[in-house]
Design an enzyme around this catalytic site. Sequence first.
Site, PDB file in Angstrom:
ATOM      1  N   LYS A 288      -2.457  -3.807  -3.066  1.00  0.00           N
ATOM      2  CA  LYS A 288      -3.418  -3.211  -4.005  1.00  0.00           C
ATOM      3  C   LYS A 288      -3.582  -1.721  -3.777  1.00  0.00           C
ATOM      4  O   LYS A 288      -3.783  -0.952  -4.717  1.00  0.00           O
ATOM      5  CB  LYS A 288      -4.778  -3.911  -3.903  1.00  0.00           C
TER       6      LYS A 288
ATOM      7  N   LYS B  34       3.550 -13.337  -8.817  1.00  0.00           N
ATOM      8  CA  LYS B  34       2.451 -14.305  -8.976  1.00  0.00           C
ATOM      9  C   LYS B  34       1.741 -14.103 -10.320  1.00  0.00           C
ATOM     10  O   LYS B  34       1.582 -12.961 -10.751  1.00  0.00           O
ATOM     11  CB  LYS B  34       1.469 -14.058  -7.809  1.00  0.00           C
TER      12      LYS B  34
ATOM     13  N   LYS C 159      -4.564 -11.841 -12.556  1.00  0.00           N
ATOM     14  CA  LYS C 159      -5.449 -11.206 -13.543  1.00  0.00           C
ATOM     15  C   LYS C 159      -5.094  -9.730 -13.700  1.00  0.00           C
ATOM     16  O   LYS C 159      -5.383  -9.125 -14.714  1.00  0.00           O
ATOM     17  CB  LYS C 159      -6.906 -11.285 -13.082  1.00  0.00           C
TER      18      LYS C 159
END
Length: 332
Positions: free
Chosen positions: A111, A194, A197
Amino acid sequence: MSRILSGIQPTGYLHLGNYLGAIRNWVTMQNDYECLFCIVDLHALTTPQDPQMLRQSIRTAAAVYIAAGIDPKRSIIFNQSQVTGHTQLSWLLSCLTPLGWLNRMTQFKDKAGKQKDQASLGLYAYPVLMAADILIYQATHVPVGEDQKQHLELARDIAGTFNRAYKTEFFPLPEPQILGTATRVMSLRDGLAKMSKSDPSDYSRIHLMDNADTIALKIRKAKTDPAPLPFSPKELESRPEALNLINIYAALQGKTLENVCQQFAGQSFAVFKKELTDILVATLGPITQESQNLLKDISSIDALLAEGNAKANLIAQKNIEEVHNIMGLLRP
Ligand code: TYM
């Protein structure tokens, strides 16, 4: 005593990965355990959120939990930010967590990307707050998808460190429960990434609020390869997109990959995708419908959450006082 805690970030719409990797397992666990299911809104703030959208996503997550079968009479459904024990315990645990452990967290590395110095302290400390979410309830089992395994190992390490430092067994070491065959649902656009969201493409995932037409379109557009469906799962090793779709079908039908390969062997993806769409619509349609019904009455959702928050607070408050006492802080 066994106690379950798990949670989902209310960032955007919940998706099929959240359902198959987490929520669906939570529903069955309600029969055997005392369960707490959290909407982790404080974790959501580790990435930028629009306040209006966040409020809506929190309520939508609550509606989806209930529509999917979490029973607020049997399980505690609540909001992380409304139970102050989470952040209180997070600070106390952060004082026992070596930086080296946090530096190893792959989710932070993913991230934060290349701009590590620009990443927030919240994003870095994220796994400590997650450990606090679990430990504040002395939870023994944590049902999650595979991507949360490393965070759970850290939670166990932190619990063990606390217990050793204070010569106590106050925190049970929480067991990850990574259940079923869809513990890692992949993107519909890339079988090696993956389903998430945060993927910029809506076509990468099925939202739990998608209608039948949108589901059909997304499955039609889902990436595959030119070969027909295989005769055995062995042939799927170098076909990640095909494997993902077949795995989703298997998980929804409670079948093995072998069963599904036998059922569709040699058939085209056009045929298979049609069947997959039908099953997705049949499974998710009622959840979407019921979520939408529940969201028509926001005050009822808020009231349900308030009830859950109060129940969670009772446990959390008692435990934070106990932790204060163990650590040498004065009780109120
Ligand atoms: P989050 O919000 O990313 O995901 C919520 C749950 O859904 C699972 N999941 C998946 N499972 C299978 N395939 C996928 N593609 C997929 N994507 C997500 C996740 O594994 C998770 O179980 N850090 C957590 C939230 C959290 C939490 C906690 C969980 C905060 N505190 C305490 C358990 C206990 C997270 O970001 O999940």
